[in-house]
Design a protein around this motif. Sequence first.
Motif, PDB file in Angstrom:
ATOM      1  N   UNK A  67      -2.010  59.122  -2.452  1.00  0.00           N
ATOM      2  CA  UNK A  67      -2.692  57.935  -1.938  1.00  0.00           C
ATOM      3  C   UNK A  67      -1.803  56.706  -2.075  1.00  0.00           C
ATOM      4  N   UNK A  68      -1.096  56.593  -3.202  1.00  0.00           N
ATOM      5  CA  UNK A  68      -0.178  55.475  -3.407  1.00  0.00           C
ATOM      6  C   UNK A  68       0.901  55.455  -2.333  1.00  0.00           C
ATOM      7  N   UNK A  74       1.637  52.296   4.675  1.00  0.00           N
ATOM      8  CA  UNK A  74       0.834  51.457   5.565  1.00  0.00           C
ATOM      9  C   UNK A  74       1.159  49.984   5.363  1.00  0.00           C
ATOM     10  N   UNK A  75       1.354  49.559   4.098  1.00  0.00           N
ATOM     11  CA  UNK A  75       1.716  48.161   3.833  1.00  0.00           C
ATOM     12  C   UNK A  75       3.063  47.827   4.456  1.00  0.00           C
ATOM     13  N   UNK A  77       4.497  49.308   7.014  1.00  0.00           N
ATOM     14  CA  UNK A  77       4.347  49.279   8.472  1.00  0.00           C
ATOM     15  C   UNK A  77       3.661  47.994   8.913  1.00  0.00           C
ATOM     16  N   UNK A  78       2.652  47.578   8.144  1.00  0.00           N
ATOM     17  CA  UNK A  78       1.933  46.345   8.457  1.00  0.00           C
ATOM     18  C   UNK A  78       2.877  45.150   8.393  1.00  0.00           C
ATOM     19  N   UNK A  79       3.673  45.057   7.324  1.00  0.00           N
ATOM     20  CA  UNK A  79       4.568  43.922   7.175  1.00  0.00           C
ATOM     21  C   UNK A  79       5.641  43.903   8.248  1.00  0.00           C
ATOM     22  N   UNK A  80       6.118  45.069   8.656  1.00  0.00           N
ATOM     23  CA  UNK A  80       7.106  45.127   9.733  1.00  0.00           C
ATOM     24  C   UNK A  80       6.524  44.611  11.045  1.00  0.00           C
ATOM     25  N   UNK A  81       5.264  44.975  11.310  1.00  0.00           N
ATOM     26  CA  UNK A  81       4.631  44.523  12.542  1.00  0.00           C
ATOM     27  C   UNK A  81       4.310  43.031  12.474  1.00  0.00           C
ATOM     28  N   UNK A  82       3.913  42.535  11.304  1.00  0.00           N
ATOM     29  CA  UNK A  82       3.696  41.099  11.134  1.00  0.00           C
ATOM     30  C   UNK A  82       4.987  40.341  11.438  1.00  0.00           C
ATOM     31  N   UNK A  83       6.109  40.826  10.901  1.00  0.00           N
ATOM     32  CA  UNK A  83       7.388  40.165  11.145  1.00  0.00           C
ATOM     33  C   UNK A  83       7.759  40.217  12.619  1.00  0.00           C
ATOM     34  N   UNK A  84       7.447  41.315  13.285  1.00  0.00           N
ATOM     35  CA  UNK A  84       7.759  41.437  14.713  1.00  0.00           C
ATOM     36  C   UNK A  84       6.967  40.423  15.532  1.00  0.00           C
ATOM     37  N   UNK A  85       5.677  40.284  15.232  1.00  0.00           N
ATOM     38  CA  UNK A  85       4.845  39.320  15.958  1.00  0.00           C
ATOM     39  C   UNK A  85       5.311  37.901  15.669  1.00  0.00           C
ATOM     40  N   UNK A  86       5.671  37.625  14.411  1.00  0.00           N
ATOM     41  CA  UNK A  86       6.168  36.288  14.067  1.00  0.00           C
ATOM     42  C   UNK A  86       7.421  35.947  14.872  1.00  0.00           C
ATOM     43  N   UNK A  87       8.340  36.900  14.998  1.00  0.00           N
ATOM     44  CA  UNK A  87       9.556  36.646  15.781  1.00  0.00           C
ATOM     45  C   UNK A  87       9.236  36.433  17.255  1.00  0.00           C
ATOM     46  N   UNK A  88       8.260  37.201  17.767  1.00  0.00           N
ATOM     47  CA  UNK A  88       7.869  37.024  19.169  1.00  0.00           C
ATOM     48  C   UNK A  88       7.313  35.629  19.407  1.00  0.00           C
ATOM     49  N   UNK A 147      -3.271  45.147  12.693  1.00  0.00           N
ATOM     50  CA  UNK A 147      -3.898  46.321  12.106  1.00  0.00           C
ATOM     51  C   UNK A 147      -3.074  47.564  12.439  1.00  0.00           C
ATOM     52  N   UNK A 148      -2.761  48.340  11.402  1.00  0.00           N
ATOM     53  CA  UNK A 148      -2.012  49.573  11.606  1.00  0.00           C
ATOM     54  C   UNK A 148      -2.843  50.798  11.227  1.00  0.00           C
ATOM     55  N   UNK A 149      -4.018  50.575  10.658  1.00  0.00           N
ATOM     56  CA  UNK A 149      -4.901  51.691  10.308  1.00  0.00           C
ATOM     57  C   UNK A 149      -6.285  51.450  10.900  1.00  0.00           C
ATOM     58  N   UNK A 150      -6.865  52.499  11.421  1.00  0.00           N
ATOM     59  CA  UNK A 150      -8.170  52.366  12.061  1.00  0.00           C
ATOM     60  C   UNK A 150      -9.251  51.948  11.062  1.00  0.00           C
ATOM     61  N   UNK A 151      -9.202  52.481   9.853  1.00  0.00           N
ATOM     62  CA  UNK A 151     -10.221  52.137   8.855  1.00  0.00           C
ATOM     63  C   UNK A 151     -10.210  50.639   8.576  1.00  0.00           C
ATOM     64  N   UNK A 152      -9.021  50.028   8.484  1.00  0.00           N
ATOM     65  CA  UNK A 152      -8.934  48.589   8.246  1.00  0.00           C
ATOM     66  C   UNK A 152      -9.497  47.805   9.425  1.00  0.00           C
ATOM     67  N   UNK A 153      -9.221  48.281  10.632  1.00  0.00           N
ATOM     68  CA  UNK A 153      -9.748  47.608  11.821  1.00  0.00           C
ATOM     69  C   UNK A 153     -11.266  47.646  11.842  1.00  0.00           C
ATOM     70  N   UNK A 154     -11.848  48.816  11.600  1.00  0.00           N
ATOM     71  CA  UNK A 154     -13.305  48.940  11.632  1.00  0.00           C
ATOM     72  C   UNK A 154     -13.945  48.091  10.546  1.00  0.00           C
TER      73      UNK A 154
END
Length: 247
Positions: A67-68, A74-75, A77-88, A147-154
């Motif tokens: 689980x860890x 997931x964290x 992946x989330x941070x990588x996507x946050x950085x990508x959106x910030x650069x965009x 959001x990179x996980x469906x559970x977090x989105x829901x």
Amino acid sequence: MSSPAPPAIGTAHHRRLRAVWHSAGWPYQDLLEVELLTAGLLQRQQDAQGRDTVRVTDAGLQLLHQTLLKNRAARDEHEQLVAQVARAMQRAGRVVWRGLSLRARVGGEAGIDGEAEPSWAIAMPDVYSIRHTTVEDYVEPVAHEIKVRRADLLADLRRPAKGEAYRWLSGECWYVLRAGIARPEEIPPVYGVLVAEADGGLDVARPAPRRPMRLPFMVWMALARATPEPVDDDAQPGLGAVPDAPG
């Protein structure tokens, strides 16, 4: 007679395992503990005074470790996507903040008969940006939630006050979804939807509704105290370049 199927291990079981691991092992003696004992993830034992306790077994430790690793991935992946959106957003000529905590009003309008009094909530958009302009009417604040996980989105969608706070702070709100976790039509129409594809692209699945707004003074003060995201050279638009980022 066949043996009963082992219990399905869910989020509540993982939380209990972590609680037992961090505690002295005092038993809860509830049905959740029964299922963990039956699954071999907990084990009953007695301490030196003869009191019943429980401990996490090797199988339970292995599950905690898995689980860890999953949560850490997931964290990341989330941070990588946050950085990508910030650069965009920076390529689009915007000033960008990550990890802001902003007070936002939710609920009815104050002083109007028949409507609930407003309340205040702390909003923490993953990416918050404004246009780089000296004209207040052209600021166009935008909030992106990643959001990179469906559970977090829901879980997010079950908290309408969170979205209401974001909309109070911005003229556009977007959900940025890792490809495959949800269909655009599952997202309420008050949000735009960006899909992060496996090849690194950000595709507009649905534009965000845009509404004119002026930032409240308290938001300006919060932005003045915060540090914008540093602009890297790759995010700098060239002279005469037309920004191609969505939002």
